[in-house]
Design a protein around this motif. Structure first.
Motif, PDB file in Angstrom:
ATOM      1  N   SER A 106      16.593   3.289  27.730  1.00  0.00           N
ATOM      2  CA  SER A 106      16.962   3.386  26.318  1.00  0.00           C
ATOM      3  C   SER A 106      18.472   3.546  26.143  1.00  0.00           C
ATOM      4  O   SER A 106      19.012   3.174  25.109  1.00  0.00           O
ATOM      5  N   LYS A 135      18.373   5.443  22.706  1.00  0.00           N
ATOM      6  CA  LYS A 135      18.271   6.815  23.169  1.00  0.00           C
ATOM      7  C   LYS A 135      18.607   7.771  22.040  1.00  0.00           C
ATOM      8  O   LYS A 135      19.448   7.483  21.207  1.00  0.00           O
ATOM      9  N   ASP A 163      18.760  12.374  30.507  1.00  0.00           N
ATOM     10  CA  ASP A 163      17.919  11.425  31.267  1.00  0.00           C
ATOM     11  C   ASP A 163      18.391   9.975  31.117  1.00  0.00           C
ATOM     12  O   ASP A 163      17.594   9.078  30.841  1.00  0.00           O
ATOM     13  N   ASP A 214      19.092   6.564  32.452  1.00  0.00           N
ATOM     14  CA  ASP A 214      18.515   5.923  33.639  1.00  0.00           C
ATOM     15  C   ASP A 214      19.535   5.102  34.406  1.00  0.00           C
ATOM     16  O   ASP A 214      20.234   4.274  33.823  1.00  0.00           O
TER      17      ASP A 214
HETATM   18 MG   LIG Z   1      15.017   6.839  30.058  1.00  0.00          MG
END
Ligand SMILES: [Mg+2]
Ligand SMILES: Nc1ncnc2c1ncn2[C@@H]1O[C@H](COP(=O)(O)OP(=O)(O)OP(=O)(O)O)[C@@H](O)[C@H]1O
Length: 297
Positions: free
Chosen positions: A50, A56, A62, A64
């Protein structure tokens, strides 16, 4: 006092990535990349999920990073996926410390110890990264998945990316903003919908263009249709991985449905408060739904 329409515009921009956050994400990316390359044969690595798609929510955590392993690591594909995650975990523990590193279903999370203040502000700092080891698989990737019976999940982040681009274009460029708001609600409510990627996947179908022009009704309607269809199976939009909806059992879906219905009802109440001239109460009702990032002034 701010009016509700302006509060939504402000809320939407507060959920956009800032330059400072992108710089911090890039700095952390480089730091993790440089370190992991001393431990593993990594062909290439990039920020994805995201974060990359601009869906996001905040505070930023978090993020990625997909690490595509090179030839020297190919033997690991024949070993249990949990072993590969453990190797990454051990390597990251050595750098970031035991208490900051944890293993997930498909990734290893590194927490940077950043704490948001009461307004959910991190001063442009990323809270954590999710490190995902991956193998090339024709034009896409295969990643460990300890919840999948065969141990691995195929994934194509490029297809997910393109679908979000098309949805955004078809929705007067407001689709991503609405997805971020719905994901903000989910995070604020301690994640009744799991994983939060499911909200984005469902929004690909549930937000039917054109954009109605009013975030209040868009959100109210989205909560209601998410509630209505949360018990269905929602496949990976790229048609490769397991259903994105496999993170919840029936009980969890029942709870998610109730939470979504009350969110839709709360939105209706907020709209009614505004109509009867109770602007301050309306703002507070929306803030109850989304948390401190929704402005009161
Ligand atoms: Mg993620
Ligand atoms: N079931 C699945 N099959 C294939 N690919 C998946 C699946 N679930 C997630 N992915 C891919 O992995 C990425 C990272 O997963 P993650 O759960 O972190 O979602 P996300 O979209 O990044 O949302 P969040 O904002 O919660 O981090 C997703 O964006 C998607 O591209």
């Amino acid at each position: 006092m701010i009016n509700v329409a302006d509060a939504f515009s402000k809320f939407r921009s507060r959920l956009e990535l800032t330059n400072k956050e992108q710089e911090d994400a890039s700095r952390r990316h480089k730091e993790i990349r440089d370190y992991l390359r001393t431990k593993f044969d990594i062909d290439r690595d990039f920020l994805t999920g995201s974060y990359k798609r601009w869906t996001k929510t905040k505070p930023l955590k978090d993020v990625d990073i997909l690490c595509v392993l090179g030839e020297k690591e190919s033997h690991r594909r024949d070993e249990p996926p949990a072993d590969l995650l453990k190797e990454f975990e051990d390597a990251l523990v050595a750098k970031y410390g035991r208490s900051n590193v944890s293993r997930q279903r498909r990734s290893v999370t590194v927490d940077f110890g950043v704490k948001p203040n009461a307004d959910e502000d991190t001063d442009g700092k990323v809270m954590s990264f999710d490190v995902v080891p991956a193998f090339n698989k024709s034009k896409h990737y295969e990643i460990p998945d300890t919840s999948n019976p065969n141990g691995w999940t195929e994934t194509d982040p490029e297809i997910h990316y393109q679908k979000a681009v098309v949805a955004q274009d078809n929705y007067d460029r407001q689709w991503k903003g609405i997805v971020r708001m719905a994901k903000k609600w989910n995070a604020h409510r301690e994640k009744p919908v799991k994983p939060s990627f499911l909200i984005e996947v469902m929004a690909l179908e549930l937000l039917v263009p054109p954009f109605g022009g009013d975030f209040r009704y868009e959100l109210k309607g989205l909560f209601a249709s998410l509630a209505d269809r949360i018990h269905e199976a929602w496949p990976d939009p790229a048609g490769l991985g397991p259903p994105v909806s496999d993170g919840m059992d029936n009980t969890a879906r029942d709870t998610a449905k109730q939470e979504l219905l009350s969110a839709s009802n709360a939105a209706a109440v907020a709209i009614q408060l505004e109509r009867t001239g109770k602007n301050g109460d309306a703002l507070r009702a929306w803030r109850d739904l989304f948390g401190p990032l929704f402005p009161l002034s």
